[in-house]
Write a protein that holds these residues in place. Structure first.
Motif, PDB file in Angstrom:
ATOM      1  N   UNK A  42       8.904  -5.823 -85.890  1.00  0.00           N
ATOM      2  CA  UNK A  42       7.796  -5.283 -86.673  1.00  0.00           C
ATOM      3  C   UNK A  42       7.841  -5.776 -88.115  1.00  0.00           C
ATOM      4  N   UNK A  43       8.815  -6.648 -88.412  1.00  0.00           N
ATOM      5  CA  UNK A  43       8.889  -7.217 -89.747  1.00  0.00           C
ATOM      6  C   UNK A  43       9.743  -6.438 -90.730  1.00  0.00           C
ATOM      7  N   UNK A  44      10.431  -5.406 -90.243  1.00  0.00           N
ATOM      8  CA  UNK A  44      11.279  -4.610 -91.124  1.00  0.00           C
ATOM      9  C   UNK A  44      12.695  -5.179 -91.177  1.00  0.00           C
ATOM     10  N   UNK A  45      13.226  -5.292 -92.380  1.00  0.00           N
ATOM     11  CA  UNK A  45      14.613  -5.732 -92.514  1.00  0.00           C
ATOM     12  C   UNK A  45      15.545  -4.554 -92.251  1.00  0.00           C
ATOM     13  N   UNK A  46      16.667  -4.844 -91.651  1.00  0.00           N
ATOM     14  CA  UNK A  46      17.627  -3.780 -91.368  1.00  0.00           C
ATOM     15  C   UNK A  46      19.043  -4.315 -91.488  1.00  0.00           C
ATOM     16  N   UNK A  47      19.956  -3.385 -91.652  1.00  0.00           N
ATOM     17  CA  UNK A  47      21.378  -3.697 -91.565  1.00  0.00           C
ATOM     18  C   UNK A  47      22.003  -2.551 -90.796  1.00  0.00           C
ATOM     19  N   UNK A  48      22.777  -2.854 -89.796  1.00  0.00           N
ATOM     20  CA  UNK A  48      23.232  -1.836 -88.848  1.00  0.00           C
ATOM     21  C   UNK A  48      24.690  -2.062 -88.482  1.00  0.00           C
ATOM     22  N   UNK A  49      25.418  -0.956 -88.416  1.00  0.00           N
ATOM     23  CA  UNK A  49      26.801  -1.033 -87.957  1.00  0.00           C
ATOM     24  C   UNK A  49      26.814  -0.805 -86.449  1.00  0.00           C
ATOM     25  N   UNK A  50      27.421  -1.716 -85.705  1.00  0.00           N
ATOM     26  CA  UNK A  50      27.428  -1.590 -84.259  1.00  0.00           C
ATOM     27  C   UNK A  50      28.714  -2.191 -83.719  1.00  0.00           C
ATOM     28  N   UNK A  51      28.754  -2.522 -82.437  1.00  0.00           N
ATOM     29  CA  UNK A  51      29.951  -3.146 -81.885  1.00  0.00           C
ATOM     30  C   UNK A  51      29.587  -4.067 -80.740  1.00  0.00           C
ATOM     31  N   UNK A  52      30.480  -4.984 -80.457  1.00  0.00           N
ATOM     32  CA  UNK A  52      30.256  -5.893 -79.339  1.00  0.00           C
ATOM     33  C   UNK A  52      30.647  -5.195 -78.040  1.00  0.00           C
ATOM     34  N   UNK A  53      30.077  -5.651 -76.938  1.00  0.00           N
ATOM     35  CA  UNK A  53      30.523  -5.240 -75.601  1.00  0.00           C
ATOM     36  C   UNK A  53      31.283  -6.375 -74.949  1.00  0.00           C
ATOM     37  N   UNK A  54      30.757  -7.563 -75.123  1.00  0.00           N
ATOM     38  CA  UNK A  54      31.315  -8.750 -74.504  1.00  0.00           C
ATOM     39  C   UNK A  54      31.284  -9.845 -75.557  1.00  0.00           C
ATOM     40  N   UNK A  55      32.345 -10.617 -75.647  1.00  0.00           N
ATOM     41  CA  UNK A  55      32.288 -11.803 -76.490  1.00  0.00           C
ATOM     42  C   UNK A  55      32.629 -13.026 -75.652  1.00  0.00           C
ATOM     43  N   UNK A  56      32.092 -14.163 -76.025  1.00  0.00           N
ATOM     44  CA  UNK A  56      32.381 -15.401 -75.324  1.00  0.00           C
ATOM     45  C   UNK A  56      32.518 -16.508 -76.352  1.00  0.00           C
ATOM     46  N   UNK A  57      32.754 -17.709 -75.865  1.00  0.00           N
ATOM     47  CA  UNK A  57      32.847 -18.850 -76.771  1.00  0.00           C
ATOM     48  C   UNK A  57      31.529 -19.070 -77.489  1.00  0.00           C
ATOM     49  N   UNK A  58      30.464 -18.635 -76.887  1.00  0.00           N
ATOM     50  CA  UNK A  58      29.139 -19.016 -77.371  1.00  0.00           C
ATOM     51  C   UNK A  58      28.407 -17.905 -78.100  1.00  0.00           C
ATOM     52  N   UNK A  59      28.939 -16.698 -78.058  1.00  0.00           N
ATOM     53  CA  UNK A  59      28.224 -15.613 -78.695  1.00  0.00           C
ATOM     54  C   UNK A  59      28.768 -14.268 -78.297  1.00  0.00           C
ATOM     55  N   UNK A  60      27.864 -13.305 -78.187  1.00  0.00           N
ATOM     56  CA  UNK A  60      28.304 -11.945 -77.899  1.00  0.00           C
ATOM     57  C   UNK A  60      27.145 -11.122 -77.370  1.00  0.00           C
ATOM     58  N   UNK A  61      27.504  -9.993 -76.784  1.00  0.00           N
ATOM     59  CA  UNK A  61      26.512  -8.999 -76.395  1.00  0.00           C
ATOM     60  C   UNK A  61      26.781  -7.773 -77.246  1.00  0.00           C
ATOM     61  N   UNK A  62      25.772  -7.327 -77.959  1.00  0.00           N
ATOM     62  CA  UNK A  62      25.958  -6.180 -78.836  1.00  0.00           C
ATOM     63  C   UNK A  62      24.867  -5.155 -78.577  1.00  0.00           C
ATOM     64  N   UNK A  63      25.090  -3.965 -79.104  1.00  0.00           N
ATOM     65  CA  UNK A  63      24.100  -2.905 -78.988  1.00  0.00           C
ATOM     66  C   UNK A  63      23.350  -2.776 -80.304  1.00  0.00           C
ATOM     67  N   UNK A  64      22.039  -2.557 -80.236  1.00  0.00           N
ATOM     68  CA  UNK A  64      21.255  -2.326 -81.443  1.00  0.00           C
ATOM     69  C   UNK A  64      20.246  -1.220 -81.180  1.00  0.00           C
ATOM     70  N   UNK A  65      19.914  -0.464 -82.226  1.00  0.00           N
ATOM     71  CA  UNK A  65      18.886   0.564 -82.085  1.00  0.00           C
ATOM     72  C   UNK A  65      17.520   0.003 -82.455  1.00  0.00           C
TER      73      UNK A  65
END
Length: 124
Positions: A42-65
C-alpha cells in the motif's frame, strides 16, 4: 515434536552444523531474530522485528504482519548486527495452505548472510 522428523529421516542425510540438523536439501530450520524494513504493497514504509523460520544459501523464510508485494525488495538485518542486506520477495504465503504471513526472501547481493554453514552436497 520429534515424531514429525521421522517421516523423512530415512531419505535425508542429516548432518549437525552449529547444532542445527540440516537435511540434504541445503536448508536449515532455524529461528534467527531479524529486523525487516521496506515498503508494503500500500506504499507504507515499515520496520518490523521478526524471525526466520528457514534459512538457505539463497535467502530465508520469515514471518511478517505486513501485506507485501511479490518481487518487492526489502532490507533485512540480524537483530545482533547493524549491517543491512537487500532481499527480493520470491514467494508469498497464502491463507489456503496455512502459510499466510510467511514470505520467501532471496538474497540480491550477499551470500552466507546468516552465518549458517551449509554442507557441500556430495552425491556419493
Amino acid at each position: 515434536g520429534s515424531m514429525r522428523l521421522r517421516e523423512d529421516s530415512s531419505a535425508a542425510v542429516s548432518r549437525e552444523v552449529k547444532g542445527y540438523v540440516l537435511r540434504r536439501s541445503p536448508r536449515a530450520m532455524v529461528k534467527i531474530p531479524v529486523i525487516l524494513r521496506g515498503t508494503d504493497k500500500h506504499g507504507y514504509e515499515f520496520e518490523e522485528e521478526t524471525e526466520t523460520f528457514v534459512v538457505s544459501k539463497f535467502g530465508a523464510r520469515v514471518f511478517t504482519v505486513h501485506e507485501l508485494a511479490e518481487d518487492a525488495v526489502l532490507e533485512l538485518r540480524l537483530k545482533s548486527s547493524d549491517q543491512w542486506s537487500q532481499f527480493r520477495i520470491v514467494w508469498l504465503g497464502r491463507q489456503e495452505d496455512d502459510s499466510l504471513g510467511h514470505i520467501g526472501l532471496e538474497f540480491i547481493q550477499t551470500r552466507d548472510f546468516f552465518g549458517v554453514v551449509f554442507p557441500v552436497e556430495d552425491w556419493a
